[in-house]
Design an enzyme around this catalytic site. Structure first.
Site, mmCIF file in Angstrom:
data_model
loop_
_atom_site.group_PDB
_atom_site.id
_atom_site.type_symbol
_atom_site.label_atom_id
_atom_site.label_comp_id
_atom_site.label_asym_id
_atom_site.label_seq_id
_atom_site.Cartn_x
_atom_site.Cartn_y
_atom_site.Cartn_z
ATOM 1 C CD GLU A 13 -2.782 0.501 -0.056
ATOM 2 O OE1 GLU A 13 -2.595 1.466 -0.231
ATOM 3 O OE2 GLU A 13 -3.875 0.030 -0.445
ATOM 4 C CG ASN A 146 -8.738 2.899 0.773
ATOM 5 O OD1 ASN A 146 -7.977 2.472 0.505
ATOM 6 N ND2 ASN A 146 -9.203 1.590 0.950
ATOM 7 C CG ASP A 198 -7.234 -0.302 -1.980
ATOM 8 O OD1 ASP A 198 -7.285 0.627 -0.712
ATOM 9 O OD2 ASP A 198 -6.975 -1.725 -1.755
#
Length: 292
Positions: A13, A146, A198
């Site tokens: 991430e 997100n 995301d």
């Protein structure tokens, strides 16, 4: 699209490119790991591990700000093993609760970071803004915060609760950091797109690039929310994108192996690696946190 760095990340991430350092940083959230890599040196990335999960990072003059599970910390880079606690996560209690998840800095140097519900389903998470040493809750009632990004003209803040499969945009006053009433900007269901939105990034033309977790693709939306392009990724779970390279025309993509069973891991060997692909439109330099 190619594998830039072959890895076995559980939940890659928060890729983040430093123009000044010509370095890409990113995370493996579940392992509390932070990577740093200079592509021009053609060497393996350096890696450190903290003692808790790390949701997102931002650049600061000393190195990095990191939103860990339990709060905001400052890390000097190269990392010397120390971290300076700047703020506590009010949703975290004794190794349990809602940890920090996605976030980034705005162009005024405020560090925005959202949380994720511990069960990833109830609307108990929130979005916070860290400014002048104070962590302030801005929105609540989220499940998985997100997709935080800002338009180049500084008029819009983009954000999503991944559980809704909708991307919202908020009128934004960059000088004060205040937001107006949100509006549904992109509805994945209405556009027939798979997965959930995301992590994201905005390019220099104001287009919003979103990683569709579970959808196996990266999508690009115009400033009006129109689908401009869709690129399949060689794994089901891309997590976030970042523009990097000397000209900011390399799109870096983090991926995840969590939720994949053994047969799926064999089918998708690129899962868990850092990916990259060239793009024709440059990205925007990432701001540096004002609390440095």
């Amino acid at each position: 699209m190619k594998v830039a760095v072959e890895l076995d990340m559980s939940l890659g991430e928060s890729p983040l490119w430093s123009v000044a350092r010509q370095t890409l940083y990113w995370l493996d959230i579940n392992r509390g790991a932070i990577y740093a890599w200079q592509p021009e040196r053609e060497a393996a990335p350096s890696r450190i591990e903290l003692d808790e999960k790390v949701g997102c990072i931002a650049l600061c003059e000393a190195g990095l700000l990191a939103a860990t599970a339990s709060g905001i910390v400052r890390l000097h880079w190269p990392f010397d093993g120390r971290s300076e606690r700047l703020a506590d996560n009010p949703e975290w209690r004794e190794d349990e609760g809602n940890r920090f998840n996605d976030g980034r800095c705005d162009s005024m140097g405020r560090f925005w970071a959202g949380t994720i519900a511990a069960d990833e389903s109830t609307p108990s998470a929130a979005l916070y803004c860290f400014e002048e040493g104070e962590l302030v809750r801005r929105w609540s009632g989220l499940g998985i915060a997100n997709g935080l990004a800002f338009s180049p003209d500084r008029r819009w803040l983009y954000h999503t609760d991944s559980l809704t499969r909708q991307i919202l945009r908020y009128p934004f006053d960059m000088e004060s950091g205040t937001t107006g009433k949100p509006q549904v900007w992109v509805d994945l269901e209405a556009q027939g797109l798979p997965g959930v939105p995301d992590g994201a990034a905005v390019d220099s033309e104001g287009c919003y690039w979103s990683a569709l977790y579970g959808g196996g693709r990266i999508v690009r939306f115009s400033p009006r929310g129109e689908l401009m392009g869709s690129v399949e990724v060689p794994c089901p779970h891309p997590t976030m994108v970042a523009f990097g390279g000397a000209d900011l025309k390399t799109l870096y993509i983090t991926t995840a192996t969590q939720h994949l069973k053994a047969p799926e891991r064999r089918r998708w060997p690129a899962a868990g690696s850092l990916l990259r692909m060239p793009v024709s439109t440059a990205g925007l330099p990432e701001p540096v946190a004002s609390y440095s």
